[in-house]
Structures are given as structure tokens and as C-alpha cells.
Design an enzyme around this catalytic site. Structure first.
Site, PDB file in Angstrom:
ATOM      1  CG  HIS A 248      -2.004   0.976   1.229  1.00 28.59           C
ATOM      2  ND1 HIS A 248      -1.777   2.322   1.237  1.00 28.59           N
ATOM      3  CD2 HIS A 248      -3.350   0.816   1.192  1.00 28.59           C
ATOM      4  CE1 HIS A 248      -2.951   2.954   1.211  1.00 28.59           C
ATOM      5  NE2 HIS A 248      -3.923   2.057   1.178  1.00 28.59           N
ATOM      6  NE  ARG A 271      -3.089   7.717  -1.545  1.00 32.30           N
ATOM      7  CZ  ARG A 271      -3.198   6.494  -2.059  1.00 32.30           C
ATOM      8  NH1 ARG A 271      -3.119   6.309  -3.363  1.00 32.30           N
ATOM      9  NH2 ARG A 271      -3.370   5.456  -1.271  1.00 32.30           N
TER      10      ARG A 271
END
Ligand SMILES: Cc1cc2nc3c(=O)[nH]c(=O)nc-3n(C[C@H](O)[C@H](O)[C@H](O)COP(=O)(O)OP(=O)(O)OC[C@H]3O[C@@H](n4cnc5c(N)ncnc54)[C@H](O)[C@@H]3O)c2cc1C
Ligand SMILES: *[C@@H]1O[C@H](CO)[C@@H](O)[C@H](O)[C@H]1NC(C)=O
Ligand SMILES: *[C@@H]1O[C@H](CO)[C@@H](O)[C@H](O)[C@H]1NC(C)=O
Ligand SMILES: *[C@@H]1O[C@H](CO)[C@@H](O)[C@H](O)[C@H]1NC(C)=O
Length: 484
Positions: A248, A271
Site C-alpha cells: 500500500h 487521496r
């Protein structure tokens, strides 16, 4: 006689994450008794930590926001992210049943899931969560409460599965270790559901399948050791794609604990709501909403293999609950552009202005605006408006982390374990992260909670549809306990 409510032998479920709890709920709801074995002293596994949400295509929530989505587009995104690896049947099952999974959580488990977010690799907003509460925590606590309301559940905490007993490729029992007194206990059963999660914390298995990641930091709990995969493999179950380990891109580097190998995850939704990544030259270097493998590789190519995540107050409002938590944990810092970037303040202001001039939202495209984001980012839920040296920002340092193991036990669409001779092992099921084939080479954010829900439901249904006889003493004992 009519007060005998249970006429079935208990199914043994191992692991109390979302996969195990979904199966448990569905079995109990249809009056099949369950013995739930969990090696920790609490429910939830890694599932309780999930922070971004659960995917669903063509859901009523998406429709209420006027979003265009379909099972076909979701499948295309999933296959593209998986790089055509994995099992297409499992992937089709996952997306086909996503709407049903979301509705089940909403209607039966009372999880509102009223917000949708767009994560990396998705063509639209389809990752669902509720306002003001992290999704993993909400789903697990509500499901746990529901499960405990049923009759017919025998929970054994501090109990670790250590072996499975089979005869002629048919399950006949299992052994677990009582971790409180070190005793070994044998349980007879004809139906065993293994939902023990991934192996992201196992140095032994990472060394075997993906040695270059052994020393990587991780977001996984220390219980994530791949015992299910190893035990099933030891009785002939097939393992697939074990070398497919997901990095990740954003694990938080905690400033007062930089070297700790266990890291808090910086949810992908940071994000998703608009956050951007800057490298140590204070420049963007990637489309922040590319798939996880692509963003991770881009960060690993930067000189110091880390980046700064930057958000503003509009983004904060959108993901307030979690950002407050990250701030409290000193993972994100509330500051101003000038304080944070010092000599580079003017450069960063220019960058943010330029970035924000193309506020293209893939679901709300103005046909006249060409998408000219330097790195091809299409979804910008919030941009940086009215930027100046005193603008408030939230920033934190991140680095890639071992997060999820795509590979695992080979299963069919009913969650039945397939052996190395390509035959079904009768009565043995593997669901959730312990299984392989759903995500291929790279999992899309939000597809894991979905996998747990879809396949948890399917194994329960499959067991209920197969006839179970009351032919052993555990069944009789539980039956006696359950006579009203
Ligand atoms: C920080 C974080 C955030 C995430 N966010 C998201 C997200 O937003 N959306 C999403 O889709 N996915 C997310 N994921 C991934 C997702 O949470 C997990 O992949 C998923 O929950 C796995 O569920 P599971 O039920 O298969 O396993 P788990 O939830 O890990 O549960 C497995 C359980 O089995 C128990 N167990 C293990 N071995 C044994 C044994 N030998 N005997 C008895 N018990 C055993 C463990 O103690 C554990 O309780 C996230 C993961 C992490 C780490
Ligand atoms: C998924 O749904 C499509 C369309 O209804 C169907 O053609 C396909 O067979 C389904 N796949 C599985 C594995 O059920
Ligand atoms: C930051 O990214 C820019 C743009 O890709 C690149 O030119 C620069 O070398 C990078 N800086 C570091 C420290 O990696
Ligand atoms: C823009 O920012 C300046 C300085 O931070 C502030 O005084 C002004 O009110 C802001 N304007 C708008 C429209 O938000």
C-alpha cells in the site's frame, strides 16, 4: 417436540473478521449452529481496522448522487487492476453480488454506508462508508452485536486452529489449542469454514514467497500469520498466487516513532477526497489515484522512498472523523503552507494553483475542459482553492507498507477448497483474505471487505443447501443446549 429449533450439526468457523462473522450470521439466521474459534480475545481481525470502505456497483447510494456505474464497469476495473491474474469466475461473483452485499449491510446490519468515495483504479465513486465512523469498526461492531443476539453460537476465544482432520478428501474434524491453558482440543465437524485472514505479518511466509518484502513495514496486526493457508496446504489444499503481496503506498511515518515496523495506514480515502503527494523536492511525481502498485512503485523510485501527503480544509471536512484521529495520533499535522514548506513556499503555492486549475471530476466532466493534469489524475473531489502562504493544510509523511496478500487458498465460487488434484475437499471452505484468486496481482481498495461479505454469504448458503445430518455428538450436544 415442536420446540426443537435446531436440527443441524454445528459448523465450525475459524476467525472472527468480516468473512467469519458474515458466514456466522448467515448460518445462525438460518438456524444452523456455529462454533466460532478465534485465537485472540476479541472480535474483528484486520477487518475492524478498515478505514476507506466497501465497494458496490449500481447501488441506491450511487444512484442518489446521480453516479453512473454498472457491474460491467466494476468488473473491468477489477480485472484491469488484477492484471488478468486470478480467477475470473470469482471476480464476476464478487462484482455481481456487490449491490446485494451493500444492501444486506444497510438493511439487516443497519450500517448506513451513505457516502461514496473514488479510490485508486476505480472509474467512479463506488467505495461506500458511513459519515463520522470508520467502516471496519462500524461494520464489525454492529455485526458482532447482531451475531450475539442469535441462539446457537458457541464462541471460543484464545483458541488457535492447529490442524484439520480429513479422510478421503472429506473433513471430519479439527484440533485447536486453548491458549490460556495450552490444552489441545479435538472437535468433530463435517463443515469447517477457515476465515483466518492473510499472511502480511509472517516473516516466514514472506521469506518464502516474496523475500524482498521481509523487512518492509506493515499495517497488518501481529495475528496475521497465514496459519490457515499453511494448515490447509498441509492436507492437500492448493495455494495460488502466493507471491502476489500488495504494497500500500501510504503508511504513516510517525515522527516520534519513525523506525517502528508497524505503521498506521493512511487511508486511501485521504487521496480519494483530494489529497496529493509531494516528494522531498516538493514536487508531484505520480497520479495519486492510480492503482496501489503503481503509486507504491512511484514512491519507491523517489530518492528517500517516501512522500508528503497534503490536504486542505475542504478535504478535512469531507473526512473529518478520521483526520481528527490521525491528528490526535500526531500522524497528520495541521499547519500552514509557509510553516510547512519554508523556502519552497512560493514553489508549492504555484504547484497547488496549477494543480487546481483542472478541477476535473470524472463523474462531472465539463466537456469543454480538457483534462490536462500533468500525471493524468482525473478525479479531484476537492482542489486547493485560494491558496496563499497562510492557507491551512494537513500534512503527513508516508512510505509504502505491506498491506494485503492477494494469494491464498484456491477456492471455487462457493468458497469450497480445491486440492492439488483439482478436486473439492468436501466440507472445507476458505473465505476472505485467506483465499486467493479474487484480486489477482493487485487488489482494488474496497474489494476486500466486499469479498468477505460476498463469500461469507455464499459459503453459508452453500452449507445450508447441502443436507446436514445430525449424526455426531457435537451436533447432539448443541441440539440439546438449544432446545427451548
Ligand atoms: C489498516 C487496514 C485498513 C484496511 N482498509 C480496508 C478498506 O477500507 N476496505 C477494504 O475492502 N479492505 C481494507 N483492508 C483490508 C481488509 O480489512 C482485510 O483484508 C479484511 O478485513 C480481511 O478480512 P478477513 O475476515 O479475511 O480476515 P481478518 O479480519 O484479518 O480476520 C481473521 C481472524 O482470524 C484470526 N485467526 C488467524 N489465525 C487463526 C488461527 N490459527 N486460529 C484461530 N483464529 C485465527 C485472527 O486473529 C483474526 O481475528 C484494510 C486492512 C488494513 C490492515
Ligand atoms: C455475473 O453476471 C453476468 C450477467 O448477469 C452473468 O453473465 C455471469 O455468468 C455472472 N457470473 C457469475 C460467476 O455468476
Ligand atoms: C521529485 O519528483 C520530480 C518529478 O518527477 C523529480 O524530478 C525529482 O527528482 C524528484 N525528487 C526526488 C528527491 O526524488
Ligand atoms: C482567500 O485567502 C485570503 C488569505 O488567506 C483571505 O483573506 C480571503 O478571505 C480568502 N478569500 C476567499 C474567497 O476565500
Amino acid at each position: 417436540m415442536s420446540n426443537i429449533v435446531i436440527q443441524k450439526t454445528p459448523v465450525v468457523v475459524v476467525g472472527s473478521g468480516l468473512a467469519g462473522l458474515t458466514a456466522t450470521y448467515k448460518l445462525l439466521q438460518q438456524k444452523t449452529p456455529v462454533i466460532l474459534i478465534e485465537k485472540l480475545d476479541k472480535f474483528g481481525g484486520n477487518s475492524i481496522k478498515a478505514s476507506s470502505g466497501i465497494n458496490g456497483a449500481f447501488t441506491s447510494v450511487q444512484q442518489s448522487y446521480g453516479l453512473d456505474d454498472s457491474v460491467e464497469i466494476f468488473l473491468k476495473d477489477t480485472i484491469k487492476s488484477a492484471k488478468s491474474l486470478g480467477d475470473l469466475q470469482l471476480q464476476e461473483t464478487l462484482v455481481n453480488e456487490s449491490k446485494k452485499a451493500i444492501e444486506w449491510l444497510q438493511q439487516e446490519i443497519s450500517v448506513s454506508l451513505n457516502i461514496v468515495n473514488q479510490l485508486g483504479g476505480h472509474s467512479t465513486k463506488r467505495t461506500h462508508r458511513s459519515d463520522g465512523i470508520p467502516p471496519g469498526f462500524e461494520i464489525i461492531s454492529k455485526l458482532q452485536k447482531k451475531v450475539l443476539e442469535f441462539e446457537g453460537l458457541d464462541i471460543k476465544f484464545n483458541s488457535k486452529l492447529i490442524s484439520i482432520d480429513s479422510q478421503n478428501d472429506k473433513i471430519i474434524g479439527l484440533k485447536y489449542l486453548n491458549l490460556l491453558d495450552n490444552s489441545e482440543i479435538y472437535l468433530k465437524t463435517n463443515n469447517l469454514i477457515v476465515a483466518t485472514g492473510g499472511f502480511g505479518f509472517s516473516k516466514k511466509l514472506l521469506q518464502k514467497y516474496k523475500p524482498e518484502l521481509v523487512d518492509f513495514p506493515t499495517t497488518n496486526g501481529a495475528q496475521t500469520l497465514g496459519e490457515g493457508q499453511e494448515i490447509i496446504s498441509s492436507i492437500g489444499g492448493s495455494l495460488i498466487d502466493m507471491e502476489q503481496v500488495q504494497i500500500h503506498p501510504t503508511g504513516f511515518i510517525k515522527q516520534d516513532d519513525r523506525e517502528n515496523n508497524w505503521k498506521f495506514l493512511a487511508a486511501e480515502s485521504l487521496r480519494g477526497v483530494g489529497g496529493i503527494l509531494l516528494n522531498s523536492s516538493n514536487e508531484r511525481f505520480v497520479n495519486e489515484l492510480e492503482t496501489r502498485d503503481t503509486v507504491s512503485n512511484a514512491i519507491l523510485k523517489q530518492k528517500d522512498q517516501k512522500a508528503t501527503l497534503v490536504l486542505n480544509e475542504d478535504m478535512y471536512q469531507e473526512f473529518k472523523f478520521q483526520i481528527d484521529f490521525y491528528s490526535k495520533m500526531k500522524l497528520l499535522e495541521k499547519t500552514t503552507i509557509a510553516e510547512k514548506f519554508k523556502d519552497d513556499t512560493t514553489k508549492v503555492i504555484e504547484l497547488l494553483k496549477k494543480y487546481s486549475q483542472q478541477p476535473s471530476d470524472s463523474n462531472n466532466k465539463d466537456e469543454n475542459i480538457e483534462i490536462i493534469d500533468q500525471y493524468g489524475r482525473e478525479s479531484k473531489q476537492h482542489v486547493f482553492k485560494n491558496v496563499s502562504a497562510d492557507s491551512i493544510i494537513f500534512s503527513g509523511e508516508i512510505t509504502p507498507v505491506v498491506h494485503f496478500t492477494m494469494g491464498g487458498v484456491k477456492i471455487n465460487t462457493n468458497g469450497q477448497v480445491i486440492n492439488t488434484k483439482d478436486q473439492i475437499i468436501d466440507g472445507l471452505y476458505a473465505i476472505g483474505e485467506v483465499s486467493g484468486g479474487v484480486h489477482g496481482a493487485n487488489r482494488l481498495g474496497g474489494n476486500s471487505l466486499l469479498e468477505c461479505t460476498v463469500f461469507g454469504n455464499r459459503v453459508a448458503q452453500h452449507i445450508i443447501n447441502s443436507d446436514i445430518d445430525v449424526d455426531d455428538d457435537i451436533g447432539l450436544k448443541l441440539k440439546q443446549q438449544l432446545v427451548l
